[in-house]
Design a protein around this motif. Structure first.
Motif, PDB file in Angstrom:
ATOM      1  N   LYS A   1       0.804  -1.226   0.000  1.00 41.20           N
ATOM      2  CA  LYS A   1       0.000   0.000   0.000  1.00 41.20           C
ATOM      3  C   LYS A   1       0.839   1.280   0.000  1.00 41.20           C
ATOM      4  O   LYS A   1       0.383   2.323   0.416  1.00 41.20           O
ATOM      5  N   SER A   2       2.061   1.194  -0.453  1.00 41.70           N
ATOM      6  CA  SER A   2       2.932   2.357  -0.541  1.00 41.70           C
ATOM      7  C   SER A   2       3.607   2.348  -1.903  1.00 41.70           C
ATOM      8  O   SER A   2       4.271   1.362  -2.257  1.00 41.70           O
ATOM      9  N   GLU A   3       3.445   3.415  -2.651  1.00 38.46           N
ATOM     10  CA  GLU A   3       4.029   3.482  -3.987  1.00 38.46           C
ATOM     11  C   GLU A   3       5.552   3.360  -3.952  1.00 38.46           C
ATOM     12  O   GLU A   3       6.140   2.679  -4.787  1.00 38.46           O
ATOM     13  N   HIS A   4       6.164   4.046  -2.987  1.00 41.29           N
ATOM     14  CA  HIS A   4       7.629   4.034  -2.905  1.00 41.29           C
ATOM     15  C   HIS A   4       8.149   2.631  -2.612  1.00 41.29           C
ATOM     16  O   HIS A   4       9.102   2.166  -3.242  1.00 41.29           O
ATOM     17  N   ASP A   5       7.516   1.970  -1.657  1.00 37.50           N
ATOM     18  CA  ASP A   5       7.953   0.619  -1.293  1.00 37.50           C
ATOM     19  C   ASP A   5       7.659  -0.370  -2.414  1.00 37.50           C
ATOM     20  O   ASP A   5       8.473  -1.264  -2.690  1.00 37.50           O
ATOM     21  N   ALA A   6       6.521  -0.234  -3.073  1.00 36.39           N
ATOM     22  CA  ALA A   6       6.172  -1.117  -4.187  1.00 36.39           C
ATOM     23  C   ALA A   6       7.181  -0.950  -5.325  1.00 36.39           C
ATOM     24  O   ALA A   6       7.588  -1.937  -5.956  1.00 36.39           O
TER      25      ALA A   6
END
Length: 175
Positions: A49-54
């Motif tokens: 649920k996090s763009e950066h982590d994905a």
């Protein structure tokens, strides 16, 4: 005007691309990125649920393919391999942060950055874990429902009913 539709890559084509990567052919990296990065990214995004982590997870999966140590022609299901690698990389992410995702990171993302991905958040929030896996496998990766049934060792009719339930939830969500 000609329109070219990208067809899915076969196992043999995937093996050739990995073989080219092993031979340090940088053009093969571009092929992998264009074919699979977005799918890997959305698969990870559905979990973390996090763009950066994905994005980080997706890049890690691509980089692991660059260093693929085995014979690529032994890969019998490249889509399954990519999904498994993404799931494993996601588990590693949660292990590294002890299952903690920084909510502040999610709040810092501008609304304009999310407008084309908001539908995914909405849908995944409505679905159970099993439904999320089915939705990602079928709608993002394009795996046929019959193949999902075989892979999950569930009957085809059960998978079909679950998918029908997913469609009803989505229709209800946007009606």
């Amino acid at each position: 005007m000609l329109v070219f539709i990208k067809r899915p890559m076969t196992n043999k084509e995937f093996a050739r691309v990995i073989e080219r990567l092993q031979a340090k052919d940088i053009g093969a990296l571009k092929i992998l990125y264009e074919q699979f990065f977005k799918r890997i990214y959305y698969t990870a995004l559905g979990v973390v649920k996090s763009e950066h982590d994905a994005y980080d997870i997706a890049m890690n999966v691509i980089m692991k393919l660059v260093d693929y140590p085995s014979d690529p022609y032994q890969i019998t299901n490249h889509i399954g391999l990519l999904i498994t690698m993404t799931k494993n990389e996601t588990k590693d992410f949660f292990r590294k942060c002890d299952g903690y995702v920084n909510v502040e990171d999610m709040e810092e993302i501008a609304v304009t950055d999310l407008k084309d991905k908001m539908w995914l958040y909405d849908i995944l929030n409505e679905l159970s874990d099993d439904e999320q896996e089915l939705f990602i496998a079928h709608c993002i990766w394009g795996i046929k429902l019959k193949d999902v049934a075989l892979e999950s060792r569930k009957s085809y009719i059960t998978v079909k009913r679950t998918y029908a339930g997913i469609k009803r939830k989505i229709q209800h969500l946007y009606s």
